[in-house]
Design a protein around this motif. Structure first.
Motif, PDB file in Angstrom:
ATOM      1  N   UNK A  84       0.777  -1.143  -0.075  1.00  0.00           N
ATOM      2  CA  UNK A  84      -0.044  -0.008  -0.200  1.00  0.00           C
ATOM      3  C   UNK A  84       0.798   1.320   0.123  1.00  0.00           C
ATOM      4  N   UNK A  85       2.254   1.231  -0.135  1.00  0.00           N
ATOM      5  CA  UNK A  85       3.155   2.337  -0.027  1.00  0.00           C
ATOM      6  C   UNK A  85       2.893   3.056  -1.548  1.00  0.00           C
ATOM      7  N   UNK A  86       2.835   4.476  -1.448  1.00  0.00           N
ATOM      8  CA  UNK A  86       2.730   4.887  -2.567  1.00  0.00           C
ATOM      9  C   UNK A  86       3.809   5.009  -3.696  1.00  0.00           C
ATOM     10  N   UNK A  87       5.002   4.664  -3.086  1.00  0.00           N
ATOM     11  CA  UNK A  87       6.133   4.362  -4.168  1.00  0.00           C
ATOM     12  C   UNK A  87       6.167   3.211  -4.718  1.00  0.00           C
ATOM     13  N   UNK A  88       5.108   2.355  -4.436  1.00  0.00           N
ATOM     14  CA  UNK A  88       5.216   1.167  -4.966  1.00  0.00           C
ATOM     15  C   UNK A  88       4.119   0.558  -5.941  1.00  0.00           C
ATOM     16  N   UNK A  89       4.264  -0.433  -6.697  1.00  0.00           N
ATOM     17  CA  UNK A  89       3.043  -0.843  -7.572  1.00  0.00           C
ATOM     18  C   UNK A  89       2.969  -2.494  -7.365  1.00  0.00           C
ATOM     19  N   UNK A  90       1.755  -2.771  -7.248  1.00  0.00           N
ATOM     20  CA  UNK A  90       1.449  -4.306  -7.077  1.00  0.00           C
ATOM     21  C   UNK A  90       0.564  -4.829  -8.302  1.00  0.00           C
ATOM     22  N   UNK A  91       0.980  -6.118  -8.706  1.00  0.00           N
ATOM     23  CA  UNK A  91       0.069  -6.775  -9.539  1.00  0.00           C
ATOM     24  C   UNK A  91      -0.014  -8.329  -9.088  1.00  0.00           C
ATOM     25  N   UNK A  92      -1.201  -8.994  -9.355  1.00  0.00           N
ATOM     26  CA  UNK A  92      -1.403 -10.556  -8.757  1.00  0.00           C
ATOM     27  C   UNK A  92      -0.367 -11.125  -9.935  1.00  0.00           C
ATOM     28  N   UNK A  93       0.027 -12.315  -9.371  1.00  0.00           N
ATOM     29  CA  UNK A  93       0.673 -13.152 -10.442  1.00  0.00           C
ATOM     30  C   UNK A  93       0.393 -14.514  -9.839  1.00  0.00           C
ATOM     31  N   UNK A  94      -0.443 -14.644  -8.668  1.00  0.00           N
ATOM     32  CA  UNK A  94      -0.697 -16.083  -8.422  1.00  0.00           C
ATOM     33  C   UNK A  94      -1.673 -16.040  -7.359  1.00  0.00           C
ATOM     34  N   UNK A  95      -2.292 -17.137  -7.006  1.00  0.00           N
ATOM     35  CA  UNK A  95      -3.204 -17.485  -5.904  1.00  0.00           C
ATOM     36  C   UNK A  95      -2.740 -18.310  -4.836  1.00  0.00           C
ATOM     37  N   UNK A  96      -3.204 -18.282  -3.660  1.00  0.00           N
ATOM     38  CA  UNK A  96      -2.908 -19.193  -2.404  1.00  0.00           C
ATOM     39  C   UNK A  96      -4.214 -19.523  -1.876  1.00  0.00           C
ATOM     40  N   UNK A  97      -4.086 -20.821  -1.224  1.00  0.00           N
ATOM     41  CA  UNK A  97      -5.013 -21.361  -0.322  1.00  0.00           C
ATOM     42  C   UNK A  97      -4.742 -21.251   1.004  1.00  0.00           C
ATOM     43  N   UNK A  98      -5.477 -20.823   2.138  1.00  0.00           N
ATOM     44  CA  UNK A  98      -5.057 -20.770   3.523  1.00  0.00           C
ATOM     45  C   UNK A  98      -5.999 -21.867   4.186  1.00  0.00           C
ATOM     46  N   UNK A  99      -5.410 -21.972   5.189  1.00  0.00           N
ATOM     47  CA  UNK A  99      -6.073 -23.245   5.973  1.00  0.00           C
ATOM     48  C   UNK A  99      -5.923 -22.796   7.629  1.00  0.00           C
ATOM     49  N   UNK A 100      -6.623 -23.574   8.404  1.00  0.00           N
ATOM     50  CA  UNK A 100      -6.692 -23.226   9.888  1.00  0.00           C
ATOM     51  C   UNK A 100      -6.192 -24.736  10.355  1.00  0.00           C
ATOM     52  N   UNK A 101      -5.062 -24.672  11.120  1.00  0.00           N
ATOM     53  CA  UNK A 101      -4.695 -25.583  11.909  1.00  0.00           C
ATOM     54  C   UNK A 101      -5.052 -25.847  13.340  1.00  0.00           C
ATOM     55  N   UNK A 102      -4.921 -27.096  13.926  1.00  0.00           N
ATOM     56  CA  UNK A 102      -5.228 -27.514  15.335  1.00  0.00           C
ATOM     57  C   UNK A 102      -4.562 -28.650  15.916  1.00  0.00           C
ATOM     58  N   UNK A 103      -4.311 -28.630  17.160  1.00  0.00           N
ATOM     59  CA  UNK A 103      -3.599 -29.844  17.645  1.00  0.00           C
ATOM     60  C   UNK A 103      -4.370 -31.056  17.192  1.00  0.00           C
ATOM     61  N   UNK A 104      -4.017 -32.101  17.207  1.00  0.00           N
ATOM     62  CA  UNK A 104      -4.670 -33.515  16.816  1.00  0.00           C
ATOM     63  C   UNK A 104      -5.654 -33.541  17.662  1.00  0.00           C
ATOM     64  N   UNK A 105      -5.475 -33.555  19.036  1.00  0.00           N
ATOM     65  CA  UNK A 105      -6.574 -33.990  19.973  1.00  0.00           C
ATOM     66  C   UNK A 105      -7.626 -32.552  20.313  1.00  0.00           C
ATOM     67  N   UNK A 106      -7.811 -31.501  19.402  1.00  0.00           N
ATOM     68  CA  UNK A 106      -8.464 -30.586  19.609  1.00  0.00           C
ATOM     69  C   UNK A 106      -9.958 -30.799  19.448  1.00  0.00           C
ATOM     70  N   UNK A 107     -10.651 -30.426  20.259  1.00  0.00           N
ATOM     71  CA  UNK A 107     -12.200 -30.790  20.455  1.00  0.00           C
ATOM     72  C   UNK A 107     -13.074 -30.629  19.085  1.00  0.00           C
TER      73      UNK A 107
END
Length: 293
Positions: free
Chosen positions: A152-175
């Motif tokens: 978001x800095x005014x001196x920089x320009x950004x362009x999308x070049x790919x995508x990513x999938x995020x995930x939520x992780x938890x301990x194995x024994x989490x309820x």
């Protein structure tokens, strides 16, 4: 006016190291030679380019005006050696910044393909969080960056070049691990292990998930993804990170993934300084990155 490439190299070197001693070491020149080159350049321009603060040289407003032009001139000079050679590969060193997930899980394969196609083997890589990478771009210490959030800095320009999938992780024994799908209500009053300020995964959590979770709390803040995974595995809280970064821990059964009924996609961004000169090598790399999507 007779400004030399040596003077411009010294000027850029000082902007990157802030002291004459550090700049002289990086340029393989004596401190006296660096000091003289800077003095001659400032005398010819009629303006000081740095503010002297103790032993440090801090780029001032006049220096900021010169930096994009000096960077461009030096990059153009580096292309002269191969200008008249038929089918010569692009020359020079490509300085690439990458945020953690991209640097560890995307960039290695990307660089391997780029080298195979372009026969260019000189790249310097800096892997850090997105905030630091962007600052390095602003300071002309990097040519280009691949990061996990839009700059978001005014001196920089950004362009999308790919995508990513995020995930939520938890301990194995989490309820919550026994539930096939979760809503945000299931995550109310939950504890979270987060990356440091400036991280793309932290930004995704704070902007895409946190506003929908009541009474959530930060349990631990860490500056590496592996430490985040280990903390989650040991029951210190839930984690939000890229599926690319979590894949091996999930496969090994160290943590489990929670399926939330909410979009978990983000974009990967290619970022540059708006005034950065695109030499042939940089242009080739930009085109290559966009063709990989």
């Amino acid at each position: 006016m007779n400004i030399s490439l040596k003077q411009l190299k010294v000027f850029v070197g000082i902007t990157q190291h802030n002291t004459l001693t550090a700049a002289s070491e990086s340029l393989f020149l004596s401190k006296a030679a660096v000091s003289m080159a800077l003095s001659e350049l400032e005398k010819q321009l009629g303006h000081p380019l740095f503010d002297r603060v103790n032993n440090r040289l801090l780029l001032n407003q006049e220096g900021q005006k010169l930096l994009p032009l000096a960077d461009e001139l030096l990059n153009r000079a580096n292309t002269i050696d191969t200008l008249f050679l038929d089918n010569a590969p692009a020359s020079g060193t490509l300085k690439i910044g990458a945020s953690d997930t991209i640097g560890n899980h995307v960039l290695p394969a990307l660089l391997s393909k780029f080298r195979a196609q372009r026969q260019h083997y000189s790249q310097q890589i800096l892997i850090s969080n997105s905030t630091l990478i962007c600052q390095k771009l602003i300071d002309y210490e990097l040519d280009i960056a691949l990061i996990e959030g839009q700059a978001h800095q005014s001196d920089l320009v950004s362009n999308v070049f790919s995508h990513d999938a995020m995930c939520i992780i938890a301990p194995i024994n989490h309820p919550l691990a026994a539930k096939k799908q979760l809503s945000f209500n299931d995550l109310n009053s939950s504890q979270w292990v987060l990356r440091e300020t400036g991280s793309g995964s932290r930004s995704f959590f704070l902007h895409s998930l946190a506003p929908h979770i009541k009474n959530w709390a930060q349990s631990v803040e860490l500056n590496t993804t592996e430490a985040l995974i280990n903390c989650v595995a040991n029951g210190l809280g839930l984690g939000c990170l890229s599926s690319l970064a979590a894949q091996y821990a999930l496969k090994d059964g160290r943590v489990t993934q929670l399926n939330l009924n909410h979009p978990m996609q983000r974009q990967f961004w290619l970022v540059m300084h708006k005034d950065k000169y695109k030499n042939p090598l940089l242009t080739q790399f930009i085109d290559f990155c966009h063709k990989q999507t």
